[in-house]
Design an enzyme around this catalytic site. Structure first.
Site, short mmCIF file in Angstrom:
data_model
loop_
_atom_site.label_atom_id
_atom_site.label_comp_id
_atom_site.label_asym_id
_atom_site.label_seq_id
_atom_site.Cartn_x
_atom_site.Cartn_y
_atom_site.Cartn_z
N ARG A 1 0.83 -1.21 0.00
CA ARG A 1 0.00 0.00 0.00
C ARG A 1 0.87 1.26 0.00
O ARG A 1 0.65 2.17 0.78
CB ARG A 1 -0.96 0.04 1.17
CG ARG A 1 -2.00 -1.03 1.16
CD ARG A 1 -3.00 -0.79 2.27
NE ARG A 1 -3.67 -2.03 2.60
CZ ARG A 1 -4.56 -2.15 3.54
NH1 ARG A 1 -4.90 -1.13 4.28
NH2 ARG A 1 -5.11 -3.31 3.78
N HIS A 2 1.84 1.27 -0.89
CA HIS A 2 2.71 2.45 -1.01
C HIS A 2 3.45 2.41 -2.34
O HIS A 2 3.40 1.43 -3.07
CB HIS A 2 3.70 2.52 0.15
CG HIS A 2 4.66 1.38 0.22
ND1 HIS A 2 4.44 0.27 0.99
CD2 HIS A 2 5.85 1.18 -0.40
CE1 HIS A 2 5.46 -0.57 0.85
NE2 HIS A 2 6.32 -0.04 0.00
#
Length: 154
Positions: A56-57
């Site tokens: 999630r990045h």
């Protein structure tokens, strides 16, 4: 293996050297299969919650290669324009992720082990952890590239 439709990434196929009853060997060398000098190696394991989502990045500077050396997981790749999900389930096949590529890992099988080779040491400032901020940065990069290629702004 389906082709990758997302920019800033590619499959890395290490190949397999089969040695009969002595097993199988796959080799990853910097400057050959790995397109950068490795400064950090880490692995993720013990993912017992089926709903776990990692990643999630995106990274501003760090490049990575992900391998699933045991089990399987799904890897979502997003370049800000295209999104694609692939399953990694072979220890000799990884995904190279260049900069500015949002990624999420999910659907981990029991006993899944992810191996990550990274081009840089850990630096929290390198991470973009907010998806909207990532999209804003992608748009800004595209605008800047358009200005530079049109001859204006040089």
């Amino acid at each position: 293996m389906e082709s990758l439709q997302v920019s800033n990434c590619a499959y890395i196929d290490l190949g397999r050297i089969k040695d009969g009853v002595d097993g199988v060997l796959s080799v990853a060398e910097c400057g050959r299969q790995i397109p950068f000098d490795v400064k950090r190696v880490y692995y993720i394991y013990g993912l017992s919650a089926p709903q776990a989502i990692r990643g999630r990045h995106a990274h501003k500077h760090n490049r990575q290669v992900l391998f699933c050396i045991n089990g399987s997981f799904n890897l979502l790749l997003d370049d800000g324009t295209h999104r694609q999900e692939v399953t990694l389930d072979r220890p000799d096949l990884g995904v190279y992720m260049d900069v500015m590529l949002w990624h999420e890992m999910s659907a981990f099988s029991p006993n899944c082990i992810l191996l990550v080779l990274a081009s840089d040491h850990y630096d929290e400032a390198d991470y973009i952890r907010d998806y909207e901020a990532f999209i804003d940065q992608v748009r800004a990069n595209h605008r800047n590239a358009s200005i530079n290629t049109s001859g204006r702004g040089e």
